[in-house]
Design a protein around this motif. Structure first.
Motif, mmCIF file in Angstrom:
data_model
loop_
_atom_site.group_PDB
_atom_site.id
_atom_site.type_symbol
_atom_site.label_atom_id
_atom_site.label_comp_id
_atom_site.label_asym_id
_atom_site.label_seq_id
_atom_site.Cartn_x
_atom_site.Cartn_y
_atom_site.Cartn_z
ATOM 1 N N VAL A 1 0.848 -1.190 0.000
ATOM 2 C CA VAL A 1 0.000 0.000 0.000
ATOM 3 C C VAL A 1 0.883 1.240 0.000
ATOM 4 N N GLU A 2 0.774 2.009 -1.074
ATOM 5 C CA GLU A 2 1.557 3.243 -1.187
ATOM 6 C C GLU A 2 0.808 4.420 -0.578
ATOM 7 N N SER A 3 1.569 5.404 -0.147
ATOM 8 C CA SER A 3 1.000 6.651 0.347
ATOM 9 C C SER A 3 2.023 7.753 0.167
ATOM 10 N N GLY A 4 1.564 8.992 0.308
ATOM 11 C CA GLY A 4 2.482 10.122 0.266
ATOM 12 C C GLY A 4 2.467 10.936 -1.007
ATOM 13 N N GLY A 5 1.696 10.507 -1.982
ATOM 14 C CA GLY A 5 1.625 11.277 -3.213
ATOM 15 C C GLY A 5 0.870 12.579 -3.008
ATOM 16 N N GLY A 6 0.901 13.427 -4.034
ATOM 17 C CA GLY A 6 0.187 14.690 -3.932
ATOM 18 C C GLY A 6 0.553 15.638 -5.051
ATOM 19 N N LEU A 7 0.068 16.864 -4.907
ATOM 20 C CA LEU A 7 0.327 17.931 -5.875
ATOM 21 C C LEU A 7 1.327 18.906 -5.266
ATOM 22 N N VAL A 8 2.443 19.090 -5.959
ATOM 23 C CA VAL A 8 3.478 20.008 -5.472
ATOM 24 C C VAL A 8 3.979 20.858 -6.637
ATOM 25 N N GLU B 1 8.169 16.666 -15.259
ATOM 26 C CA GLU B 1 8.286 15.359 -15.927
ATOM 27 C C GLU B 1 8.286 14.192 -14.943
ATOM 28 N N ASP B 2 8.315 14.484 -13.656
ATOM 29 C CA ASP B 2 8.170 13.427 -12.639
ATOM 30 C C ASP B 2 6.700 13.095 -12.386
ATOM 31 N N THR B 3 5.806 13.853 -12.972
ATOM 32 C CA THR B 3 4.374 13.599 -12.795
ATOM 33 C C THR B 3 4.005 12.222 -13.324
ATOM 34 N N ALA B 4 3.400 11.416 -12.462
ATOM 35 C CA ALA B 4 3.058 10.043 -12.829
ATOM 36 C C ALA B 4 2.342 9.390 -11.657
ATOM 37 N N VAL B 5 1.810 8.218 -11.926
ATOM 38 C CA VAL B 5 1.379 7.336 -10.844
ATOM 39 C C VAL B 5 2.595 6.496 -10.458
ATOM 40 N N TYR B 6 2.893 6.501 -9.185
ATOM 41 C CA TYR B 6 4.053 5.769 -8.671
ATOM 42 C C TYR B 6 3.593 4.475 -8.013
ATOM 43 N N THR C 1 0.161 5.543 -6.317
ATOM 44 C CA THR C 1 -0.159 6.834 -5.730
ATOM 45 C C THR C 1 0.229 7.926 -6.721
ATOM 46 N N GLN C 2 -0.627 8.909 -6.867
ATOM 47 C CA GLN C 2 -0.428 9.950 -7.876
ATOM 48 C C GLN C 2 0.521 11.023 -7.357
ATOM 49 N N VAL C 3 1.486 11.367 -8.184
ATOM 50 C CA VAL C 3 2.373 12.493 -7.924
ATOM 51 C C VAL C 3 2.222 13.466 -9.090
#
Length: 125
Positions: A5-12, A89-94, A119-121
Motif C-alpha cells: 500500500v503506497e501513500s504520500g503522493g500529492g500535488l506540489v 516530468e516526474d508527474t506520474a502514478v508511482y 499513488t499519484q504524484v
C-alpha cells in the motif's frame, strides 16, 4: 502473499520534495527486493529505483539519480522514496513493487512478484 500500500503522493510545485511510503504486509519482507516504478499518462511504466533484499544495493534510473533516494526499514516492513527537486516530468502514478530474492542488475526488470495500487504524484510548473 505480499500486499503493498503506497501513500504520500500529492500535488506540489517544481523544486519541491515528497516522500512516498510503501507499507508491506505478509511474510518475509526481508527476502524481497523493493522497487518503485512510475507511469505517466500515455506512456509505459518505467523503472525509478530499487533496493536489493540483501547487501543494501540500490539502483536508480538516470532521470532521478541524485534527486531521489530509496530506503527501507525492515522492522516496519516499509520502503520509502524520497523525491527532491521535483520536475513536471516526474508527474506520474508511482507504484511500489516487491520481487523475491532479487538483486543486482535484475532490480530493473519489471517482472516483480507483487504490486501496489499506485499513488499519484503531480508536479506543477
Amino acid at each position: 502473499q505480499v500486499q503493498l500500500v503506497e501513500s504520500g503522493g500529492g500535488l506540489v510545485q517544481t523544486g519541491a520534495s515528497l516522500r512516498l511510503s510503501c507499507a508491506a504486509s505478509g511474510r518475509n519482507f526481508n527476502n524481497y527486493a523493493m522497487g518503485w516504478f512510475r507511469q505517466a499518462p500515455g506512456k509505459e511504466r518505467e523503472f525509478v529505483a530499487a533496493h536489493s533484499w540483501i547487501g543494501g544495493t540500490t539502483d536508480y534510473a538516470d532521470s532521478v539519480k541524485g534527486r531521489f533516494t530509496i530506503s527501507r526499514d525492515n522492522a516496519k516492513n516499509t520502503v520509502y522514496l524520497q523525491m527532491n527537486s521535483l520536475k513536471p516530468e516526474d508527474t506520474a502514478v508511482y507504484y511500489c513493487a516487491a520481487a523475491y530474492l532479487r538483486t543486482g542488475s535484475f532490480l530493473r526488470n519489471p517482472d516483480y512478484n507483487y504490486w501496489g495500487q499506485g499513488t499519484q504524484v503531480t508536479v506543477s510548473s
